[in-house]
Design an enzyme around this catalytic site. Structure first.
Site, PDB file in Angstrom:
ATOM      1  N   GLY A  30      74.043  33.899 -15.444  1.00  0.00           N
ATOM      2  CA  GLY A  30      72.922  34.178 -15.747  1.00  0.00           C
ATOM      3  C   GLY A  30      72.013  35.064 -14.672  1.00  0.00           C
ATOM      4  O   GLY A  30      71.046  35.401 -15.397  1.00  0.00           O
ATOM      5  N   SER A  31      71.926  34.884 -13.951  1.00  0.00           N
ATOM      6  CA  SER A  31      70.854  35.345 -12.960  1.00  0.00           C
ATOM      7  C   SER A  31      71.459  36.790 -12.314  1.00  0.00           C
ATOM      8  O   SER A  31      70.011  37.615 -11.639  1.00  0.00           O
ATOM      9  CB  SER A  31      71.047  34.546 -11.663  1.00  0.00           C
ATOM     10  OG  SER A  31      71.811  34.676 -10.480  1.00  0.00           O
TER      11      SER A  31
ATOM     12  N   GLU B 136      73.702  28.312 -20.998  1.00  0.00           N
ATOM     13  CA  GLU B 136      75.371  27.762 -20.420  1.00  0.00           C
ATOM     14  C   GLU B 136      76.185  27.637 -22.377  1.00  0.00           C
ATOM     15  O   GLU B 136      76.680  27.555 -22.747  1.00  0.00           O
ATOM     16  CB  GLU B 136      74.944  26.844 -19.877  1.00  0.00           C
ATOM     17  CG  GLU B 136      74.413  26.891 -18.797  1.00  0.00           C
ATOM     18  CD  GLU B 136      74.512  25.997 -17.524  1.00  0.00           C
ATOM     19  OE1 GLU B 136      74.298  26.611 -16.325  1.00  0.00           O
ATOM     20  OE2 GLU B 136      74.006  25.108 -18.126  1.00  0.00           O
TER      21      GLU B 136
END
Length: 190
Positions: A88-89, A157
């Protein structure tokens, strides 16, 4: 409407909006890379990892040689392998090291992320953007994501799990497979 229904509808609406921002052109490099790959390695951490591990299983059901990085039976990465990382990051220290190692071993690195910044973006060969909000992701524009009322990356997610299932459905059709072909590869000793 009761509180549960209100929150459920909010989460479902957010996910619909995430996928409304994507199209075939956005995911074509992922489909092509998987179809061409002889071996695929997959990495993700935390809840993103749970979604990615599910994808590894479905790739095996499609007949691909797929390895979840953390399994004890995962072999060495070799030149030409496809290495898929969902992050995600786009910047988690242990994933950065593992992806660097995979690149040094000759793998093609495909990153799945919503983030506009992060170390993994600088080394990935292919980047697939899923425009959901993720924990610690950086966005350059409000067009890069769907706002969320959920916490700590839930939206990304959740989107990953559905995203991967849609990719598998598309691959099944493109590879001219049937549900029965996939079911024949399902573990049969349970």
């Amino acid at each position: 409407m009761n509180n549960f229904q209100k929150m459920a509808n909010s989460a479902l609406d957010e996910l619909s909006n995430v996928f409304a921002k994507m199209n075939d052109k956005d995911i074509r490099p992922l489909l092509d890379s998987i179809e061409k790959a002889d071996r695929i390695f997959l990495l993700g951490a935390g809840r993103e990892g749970l979604s990615t591990r599910e994808f590894a299983m479905r790739l095996m059901h499609l007949g691909k040689e797929a390895h979840w990085l953390w399994d004890d039976t995962t072999p060495a990465v070799s030149p030409g392998d496809l290495f898929i990382c969902a992050c995600g990051s786009a910047d988690v220290s242990h994933e950065n090291v593992i992806c660097d190692n995979a690149k040094q071993a000759g793998a093609n690195l495909l990153l799945i992320t919503p983030s506009s910044e992060g170390y993994l973006l600088s080394i990935a060969d292919i980047v697939i953007k899923v425009p959901a909000m993720a924990y610690k992701a950086v966005y350059h524009s409000e067009d890069d994501y769907v706002p969320t009322n959920q916490m700590m990356g839930n939206q990304f997610e959740q989107a990953l799990l559905i995203f991967f299932d849609v990719i598998v459905m598309m691959l099944k059709d493109e590879m001219d497979l049937t549900n029965e072909d996939m079911e024949a590869r399902h573990r049969n000793v349970e």
